[in-house]
Design a protein around this motif. Structure first.
Motif, short mmCIF file in Angstrom:
data_model
loop_
_atom_site.label_atom_id
_atom_site.label_comp_id
_atom_site.label_asym_id
_atom_site.label_seq_id
_atom_site.Cartn_x
_atom_site.Cartn_y
_atom_site.Cartn_z
N ASP A 76 0.84 -1.20 0.00
CA ASP A 76 0.00 0.00 0.00
C ASP A 76 0.88 1.25 0.00
O ASP A 76 0.64 2.18 -0.76
CB ASP A 76 -0.92 -0.02 1.22
CG ASP A 76 -1.74 1.24 1.35
OD1 ASP A 76 -2.11 1.81 0.31
OD2 ASP A 76 -2.00 1.67 2.49
N LEU A 80 1.17 4.34 -2.62
CA LEU A 80 0.77 5.68 -2.18
C LEU A 80 1.82 6.75 -2.50
O LEU A 80 1.47 7.88 -2.82
CB LEU A 80 0.45 5.69 -0.69
CG LEU A 80 -0.91 5.13 -0.31
CD1 LEU A 80 -1.06 5.10 1.19
CD2 LEU A 80 -2.03 5.93 -0.93
N PHE A 81 3.09 6.41 -2.39
CA PHE A 81 4.13 7.42 -2.64
C PHE A 81 4.16 7.91 -4.08
O PHE A 81 4.19 9.11 -4.32
CB PHE A 81 5.50 6.91 -2.18
CG PHE A 81 5.66 6.89 -0.70
CD1 PHE A 81 5.51 8.04 0.05
CD2 PHE A 81 5.94 5.72 -0.04
CE1 PHE A 81 5.64 8.03 1.43
CE2 PHE A 81 6.07 5.69 1.33
CZ PHE A 81 5.92 6.84 2.06
N TRP A 83 1.68 7.86 -6.12
CA TRP A 83 0.41 8.56 -6.28
C TRP A 83 0.52 9.98 -5.75
O TRP A 83 0.04 10.92 -6.37
CB TRP A 83 -0.69 7.80 -5.56
CG TRP A 83 -1.97 8.55 -5.50
CD1 TRP A 83 -2.86 8.75 -6.51
CD2 TRP A 83 -2.51 9.23 -4.37
NE1 TRP A 83 -3.92 9.49 -6.07
CE2 TRP A 83 -3.72 9.80 -4.75
CE3 TRP A 83 -2.08 9.40 -3.05
CZ2 TRP A 83 -4.51 10.54 -3.88
CZ3 TRP A 83 -2.86 10.12 -2.18
CH2 TRP A 83 -4.06 10.68 -2.61
N ALA A 84 1.17 10.14 -4.61
CA ALA A 84 1.30 11.46 -4.03
C ALA A 84 2.17 12.37 -4.90
O ALA A 84 1.94 13.58 -4.95
CB ALA A 84 1.90 11.36 -2.62
N THR A 85 3.12 11.81 -5.61
CA THR A 85 3.98 12.65 -6.44
C THR A 85 3.29 13.04 -7.75
O THR A 85 3.51 14.13 -8.26
CB THR A 85 5.30 11.95 -6.78
OG1 THR A 85 5.02 10.72 -7.43
CG2 THR A 85 6.10 11.69 -5.52
N PHE A 87 0.00 13.28 -8.18
CA PHE A 87 -1.30 13.90 -7.93
C PHE A 87 -1.32 15.37 -8.33
O PHE A 87 -2.32 15.88 -8.82
CB PHE A 87 -1.67 13.76 -6.45
CG PHE A 87 -3.02 14.29 -6.13
CD1 PHE A 87 -4.16 13.65 -6.60
CD2 PHE A 87 -3.18 15.42 -5.36
CE1 PHE A 87 -5.42 14.13 -6.30
CE2 PHE A 87 -4.43 15.91 -5.06
CZ PHE A 87 -5.55 15.26 -5.53
N SER A 88 -0.20 16.05 -8.16
CA SER A 88 -0.17 17.48 -8.47
C SER A 88 0.08 17.76 -9.96
O SER A 88 0.00 18.90 -10.38
CB SER A 88 0.90 18.17 -7.64
OG SER A 88 2.16 17.65 -7.97
N GLY A 93 -5.23 14.91 -11.66
CA GLY A 93 -5.78 15.13 -10.34
C GLY A 93 -6.98 14.26 -10.00
O GLY A 93 -6.91 13.42 -9.12
N THR A 96 -6.48 10.23 -10.64
CA THR A 96 -5.67 9.56 -9.63
C THR A 96 -6.35 9.56 -8.28
O THR A 96 -6.20 8.62 -7.51
CB THR A 96 -4.28 10.20 -9.51
OG1 THR A 96 -4.43 11.58 -9.25
CG2 THR A 96 -3.49 9.99 -10.77
N LEU A 97 -7.10 10.59 -7.98
CA LEU A 97 -7.82 10.64 -6.71
C LEU A 97 -8.87 9.52 -6.63
O LEU A 97 -8.95 8.80 -5.64
CB LEU A 97 -8.48 12.01 -6.53
CG LEU A 97 -9.17 12.25 -5.20
CD1 LEU A 97 -8.16 12.26 -4.07
CD2 LEU A 97 -9.94 13.55 -5.23
N MET A 100 -7.12 6.07 -6.39
CA MET A 100 -6.53 5.78 -5.09
C MET A 100 -7.60 5.51 -4.04
O MET A 100 -7.42 4.67 -3.18
CB MET A 100 -5.63 6.94 -4.65
CG MET A 100 -4.78 6.59 -3.47
SD MET A 100 -3.91 4.99 -3.54
CE MET A 100 -2.90 5.16 -4.96
#
Length: 123
Positions: A76, A80-81, A83-85, A87-88, A93, A96-97, A100
């Motif tokens: 997981d 997540l990492f 995805w966090a990069t 996302f911006s 946006g 991916t939101l 996830m």
């Protein structure tokens, strides 16, 4: 075509240099280490304690389940990492939101299932 094989030659040279460094380090360790075997050093021990009894022991399956749950949540984190990069980044946006949250929903469902089965109780 010579340029094509020159690239492989560079990779091969780097692999050989790396292997030579590792072999040199292991060889230096073998030459420089003290070697004084005694009867006490050659006995079998586990965690600094002499073994007592038979080598066979039962272990609870529950511990494997804990390890499995750890692997699930480590995977997981691996998802997540990135995805966090991303996302911006523009255009990713909302897609991916949603993806996830679907992924986290599957994980939450598995966690609720494990909790209802009593897997998460330690004792």
């Amino acid at each position: 075509m010579p340029d094509y094989f020159d690239r492989y030659a560079a990779v091969l040279a780097l692999v050989l240099v790396g292997a030579a460094i590792v072999a040199g380090g292991l060889g230096a360790n073998r030459l420089l280490r003290p070697h004084r075997p005694t009867a006490e050093k050659l006995t079998t021990y586990e965690c600094g304690v002499d073994p007592v009894g038979d080598g066979w022991a039962q272990s609870y399956v529950r511990y494997y389940v804990f390890a499995y749950l750890y692997v699930v949540f480590a995977v997981d984190a691996v998802f997540l990492f990135p995805w966090a990069t991303i996302f911006s980044a523009p255009g990713y946006g909302m897609t991916t939101l949603v993806e996830m949250f679907v992924f986290l929903g599957f994980l939450a469902t598995g966690l609720v299932y494990a909790g209802k089965k009593g897997v998460l109780s330690w004792v």
